[in-house]
Design an enzyme around this catalytic site. Structure first.
Site, mmCIF file in Angstrom:
data_model
loop_
_atom_site.group_PDB
_atom_site.id
_atom_site.type_symbol
_atom_site.label_atom_id
_atom_site.label_comp_id
_atom_site.label_asym_id
_atom_site.label_seq_id
_atom_site.Cartn_x
_atom_site.Cartn_y
_atom_site.Cartn_z
ATOM 1 C CB SER A 55 -59.536 -48.683 -97.417
ATOM 2 O OG SER A 55 -59.361 -47.816 -96.327
ATOM 3 C CE1 TYR B 277 -55.160 -51.794 -95.539
ATOM 4 C CE2 TYR B 277 -55.750 -49.675 -94.582
ATOM 5 C CZ TYR B 277 -56.080 -50.975 -94.918
ATOM 6 O OH TYR B 277 -57.342 -51.448 -94.638
HETATM 7 P P1 NAD Z 1 -59.131 -58.361 -89.611
HETATM 8 O O1 NAD Z 1 -57.685 -58.272 -89.281
HETATM 9 O O2 NAD Z 1 -60.116 -58.579 -88.501
HETATM 10 O O3 NAD Z 1 -59.380 -59.516 -90.713
HETATM 11 C C1 NAD Z 1 -58.461 -59.816 -91.713
HETATM 12 C C2 NAD Z 1 -58.367 -61.336 -91.842
HETATM 13 O O4 NAD Z 1 -57.516 -61.647 -92.947
HETATM 14 C C3 NAD Z 1 -57.769 -62.017 -90.598
HETATM 15 O O5 NAD Z 1 -58.631 -63.034 -90.121
HETATM 16 C C4 NAD Z 1 -56.460 -62.609 -91.112
HETATM 17 O O6 NAD Z 1 -56.108 -63.852 -90.497
HETATM 18 C C5 NAD Z 1 -56.748 -62.802 -92.584
HETATM 19 N N1 NAD Z 1 -55.526 -62.864 -93.372
HETATM 20 C C6 NAD Z 1 -54.399 -62.122 -93.218
HETATM 21 N N2 NAD Z 1 -53.467 -62.496 -94.106
HETATM 22 C C7 NAD Z 1 -54.019 -63.492 -94.852
HETATM 23 C C8 NAD Z 1 -53.540 -64.278 -95.928
HETATM 24 N N3 NAD Z 1 -52.295 -64.114 -96.413
HETATM 25 N N4 NAD Z 1 -54.353 -65.219 -96.457
HETATM 26 C C9 NAD Z 1 -55.619 -65.400 -95.967
HETATM 27 N N5 NAD Z 1 -56.115 -64.683 -94.944
HETATM 28 C C10 NAD Z 1 -55.331 -63.733 -94.392
HETATM 29 O O7 NAD Z 1 -59.446 -57.030 -90.424
HETATM 30 P P2 NAD Z 1 -60.807 -56.312 -90.803
HETATM 31 O O8 NAD Z 1 -60.778 -54.975 -90.174
HETATM 32 O O9 NAD Z 1 -61.973 -57.197 -90.584
HETATM 33 O O10 NAD Z 1 -60.544 -56.043 -92.371
HETATM 34 C C11 NAD Z 1 -61.134 -56.795 -93.400
HETATM 35 C C12 NAD Z 1 -60.864 -56.042 -94.701
HETATM 36 O O11 NAD Z 1 -61.445 -54.732 -94.632
HETATM 37 C C13 NAD Z 1 -59.382 -55.814 -94.999
HETATM 38 O O12 NAD Z 1 -59.148 -55.913 -96.385
HETATM 39 C C14 NAD Z 1 -59.153 -54.393 -94.535
HETATM 40 O O13 NAD Z 1 -58.053 -53.814 -95.172
HETATM 41 C C15 NAD Z 1 -60.464 -53.759 -94.952
HETATM 42 N N6 NAD Z 1 -60.825 -52.506 -94.285
HETATM 43 C C16 NAD Z 1 -60.979 -52.418 -92.943
HETATM 44 C C17 NAD Z 1 -61.352 -51.212 -92.361
HETATM 45 C C18 NAD Z 1 -61.541 -51.064 -90.885
HETATM 46 O O14 NAD Z 1 -61.857 -49.941 -90.453
HETATM 47 N N7 NAD Z 1 -61.391 -52.100 -90.102
HETATM 48 C C19 NAD Z 1 -61.569 -50.095 -93.171
HETATM 49 C C20 NAD Z 1 -61.408 -50.209 -94.543
HETATM 50 C C21 NAD Z 1 -61.050 -51.418 -95.094
#
Ligand code: NAD
Length: 272
Positions: free
Chosen positions: A152, A165
């Site tokens: 991130s 985080y």
């Molecule tokens: P999201 O919440 O839509 O998806 C995350 C998924 O992980 C969910 O479906 C959840 O059920 C699953 N999950 C949570 N705990 C779990 C576990 N213990 N075992 C298995 N699955 C589990 O989030 P997103 O925004 O799609 O993020 C996806 C990735 O991208 C994450 O690692 C997040 O930190 C990273 N990220 C997101 C952003 C953003 O702007 N959204 C930016 C940088 C990084």
């Protein structure tokens, strides 16, 4: 050029693929001809994405698993072996933040509960390391494979409010470099480990910070992010696809140990 990006018939495991960003990755990779294992703690979300891939004519299996529990990861590996075969590629997408590990007027730094901090650190860091241990074994056995971690923006410079985080994502960048070297030196010169560092994409894990729950308007933090993103907008989930395809395919055959920002210029901008 076309063949460089070919991932047809590759067996790809994606954790957190029931979610917004990795669900989209799963669908794009499925439509590019890869066989996709859609892993998520939320079984119905995983099944839904796998179903959508199959409806598009692709091959996918939904698997419930907890990235913090090695037993469920091993069970997932067995199921994937039966349904798809050995694993060529792992995307570690499960991750996120938690309100209780985020400073606010109601949650001063001094009162932040250790449990909440540990939860966020574990989910992002341990939840990346354990799947590498379990699914990486297939790559060693096959003398080749690719691991893609999800970092991130806050890994490069921490963002305000989200101490746990930020620290956990910084650890992922560091671990990506470490594992890239370790795999080459100890197991195979054909196992690559990289990360993508997405900028700001509006999804369920950050919606409470970036938009007002009642009105849907941008919060002050949401506005600051847009002001510091030269492209002046949040990213769309599909805008990670090209970078993901590059890093997973032979187009990035000599690339290992890096984190690639996909951020509309956020990390390049000093704010002045
Ligand atoms: P999201 O919440 O839509 O998806 C995350 C998924 O992980 C969910 O479906 C959840 O059920 C699953 N999950 C949570 N705990 C779990 C576990 N213990 N075992 C298995 N699955 C589990 O989030 P997103 O925004 O799609 O993020 C996806 C990735 O991208 C994450 O690692 C997040 O930190 C990273 N990220 C997101 C952003 C953003 O702007 N959204 C930016 C940088 C990084």
């Amino acid at each position: 050029m076309k063949n460089l990006f070919d991932i047809r018939e590759k067996h790809i495991v994606i954790t957190g693929a029931g979610g917004v960003l990795c669900g989209q990755m799963a669908k794009v990779l499925g439509s590019a001809g890869a066989k996709v294992a859609v892993l998520d703690l939320n079984e119905s979300a995983a099944d839904k994405v796998a179903d959508q891939i199959r409806k598009q004519g692709g091959t996918a299996v939904g698997v419930k698993c907890n990235v913090l529990d090695k037993v469920t990861l091993e069970q997932a590996r067995e199921k994937i072996h039966t349904e798809l075969g050995k694993i060529d590629i792992l995307i570690n997408g499960a991750g996120g933040n938690k309100k209780e590990a985020t400073t606010s007027p109601q949650m001063p730094f001094f009162d932040m509960p250790a449990d909440a901090i540990r939860f966020v650190f574990d989910l992002n860091f341990i939840g990346t390391l354990l799947p590498c241990q379990v699914f990486g074994k297939d790559m060693v056995e096959q003398d080749g494979g690719v691991i893609l971690n999800v970092s991130s923006m806050n890994a490069f410079r921490p963002l305000t409010k989200i101490a746990a985080y930020s620290a956990a994502k910084a650890a992922i960048g560091n671990f990506t470099q470490w594992l890239a070297v370790h795999m080459c030196q100890n197991y195979s010169k054909n196992i690559r480990v990289n990360a993508i560092a997405p900028g700001f994409f509006l999804t369920e894990q950050n919606r409470f910070l970036l938009t007002d729950e009642k009105t849907g308007e941008l919060t002050a933090r949401g506005k600051t992010i847009i002001d510091h993103t030269p492209m002046s907008r949040f990213g769309e989930a599909d805008e990670l696809s090209g970078t993901v395809l590059w890093l997973l395919s032979d187009a990035a055959k000599f690339v290992t140990g890096i984190s690639v920002p996909v951020d509309g210029g956020f990390s390049a901008f000093s704010g002045v």
